[in-house]
Design an enzyme around this catalytic site. Structure first.
Site, mmCIF file in Angstrom:
data_model
loop_
_atom_site.group_PDB
_atom_site.id
_atom_site.type_symbol
_atom_site.label_atom_id
_atom_site.label_comp_id
_atom_site.label_asym_id
_atom_site.label_seq_id
_atom_site.Cartn_x
_atom_site.Cartn_y
_atom_site.Cartn_z
ATOM 1 N N LEU A 123 -58.521 25.665 38.921
ATOM 2 C CA LEU A 123 -60.394 25.944 39.524
ATOM 3 C C LEU A 123 -60.499 27.376 40.516
ATOM 4 O O LEU A 123 -61.565 27.574 41.194
ATOM 5 C CB LEU A 123 -59.999 25.374 40.680
ATOM 6 N N ARG A 124 -59.061 28.404 39.584
ATOM 7 C CA ARG A 124 -59.240 29.935 40.111
ATOM 8 C C ARG A 124 -61.587 30.444 40.183
ATOM 9 O O ARG A 124 -61.637 31.182 40.590
ATOM 10 C CB ARG A 124 -58.172 31.215 39.621
ATOM 11 N N GLY A 125 -61.402 30.089 38.905
ATOM 12 C CA GLY A 125 -63.207 30.597 38.543
ATOM 13 C C GLY A 125 -63.765 30.321 39.762
ATOM 14 O O GLY A 125 -64.892 31.101 40.037
#
Length: 326
Positions: free
Chosen positions: A264-266
């Site tokens: 979920l970093r993006g």
């Protein structure tokens, strides 16, 4: 590249920039010139970790104990520091080590802070990051992930805050970067060589002008530089009031999901970068245009590598963006 650097100064939580490009495209020059634009921060006087007197999260252990005891903490303002990490640095110089001088003269175990301590609340710049030794890459990964550096050696055990903006630059021809390190960089900028002859001549002339009279060259750009500094300072103070609609958040996450981005970093980085861009432009609400500007740089390095794919990953992101947003 310049936009990615500015957004990271406005919101350090974006998580740094990886700049990849050909030799001689001004990557290192641009990063090092960022020093002049950096705003000032409050620090505790005499503290090796640049502790924030108002934020317990970014305080060293000693300062935190003094605060708990109710001591008055003397503070001052300094410019955000920029630390260069040389390729030949040893691990104990990066992490910190036992203070041999104190050990021999006073007979006490004392900690001598390293580059990570110096870089706390500042910028850590690694030139040719793809040539960095693997064990140093592991150390950087660990600190970048947790925001703390823990040193266990020669009977010493110490932790100190190490929250920094990680900026790396490199030439893709000299070797790829490990995917887990690549994922740690919030944004990724791709720099190509200028092909337009007129523009190349202008760059050569500017360079010659700088070599002849560096002071005069700087003076000629001073007003623009000061204007940009003020813009950054006001953007930093207004960042918390910038809003992003739920509808936009959903679309950003839909783009990430459809591109098969791992983790979920993006999503998180794209949201943060879009907010920082809105703050830089002096607005309090994020528009789809802001998202379109930042999303390729936030996602291009997170896509799964397909050896048969000839299209640039940044273009793939933009195509998917227009498909979802229209």
């Amino acid at each position: 590249m310049k936009l990615c650097l500015l957004l990271n100064v406005i919101d350090p939580k974006i998580g740094g920039v990886m700049i990849m490009g050909d030799r001689g495209t001004g990557k290192s020059t641009t990063v090092r010139s960022l020093v002049d634009l950096l705003p000032e921060i409050k620090v505790v006087i005499g503290d090796p970790f640049n502790s924030d007197p108002d934020d317990p999260e970014s305080m060293g252990m000693e300062v935190r104990e003094r605060v708990i005891q109710g001591e008055e903490i003397p503070a001052t303002t300094i410019k955000i520091t920029m630390v260069d990490l040389p390729l030949g640095a040893t691990e104990d110089r990066v992490c910190g080590t036992i203070d041999i001088e104190k050990a021999l003269t006073e007979g006490v175990k004392a900690f001598e802070p390293g580059l990570l301590a110096k870089a706390n609340r500042g910028i850590l710049y690694v030139d040719e990051v793809n040539l960095l030794d693997d064990h140093l890459v592991d150390v950087l990964l660990d600190s970048a992930a947790s925001g703390w550096n823990t040193v266990e050696r020669e009977g010493i055990s110490i932790s100190h805050p190490a929250r920094f903006i990680l900026i790396g630059s490199g030439n893709p021809e000299e070797g790829e970067l490990r995917p887990q390190l690549l994922d740690r960089f919030g944004m990724h900028a791709q720099v190509g060589t200028v092909r337009d002859a007129e523009l190349r001549v202008k760059i050569v002339e500017e360079r010659a002008r700088f070599d002849m009279d560096p002071k005069g060259f700087r003076e000629s750009y001073r007003t623009e530089q000061e204007k940009l500094q003020q813009q950054i300072t006001s953007a930093r103070s207004n960042l918390s009031s910038v809003q992003i609609d739920h509808d936009l958040r959903v679309k950003i996450s839909k783009v990430c999901a459809e591109l098969n981005v791992d983790g979920l970093r993006g999503d998180i980085v794209t949201n943060r970068a879009a907010k920082a861009l809105a703050a830089l432009k002096g607005r309090d609400r994020v528009t789809p245009d802001d998202v379109a500007t930042v999303i390729p740089n936030c996602l291009r390095h997170r896509l799964r590598k397909d050896p048969l794919e000839s299209i640039d990953s940044g273009l793939l992101v933009i195509e998917k963006f227009y498909e979802v947003f229209n």
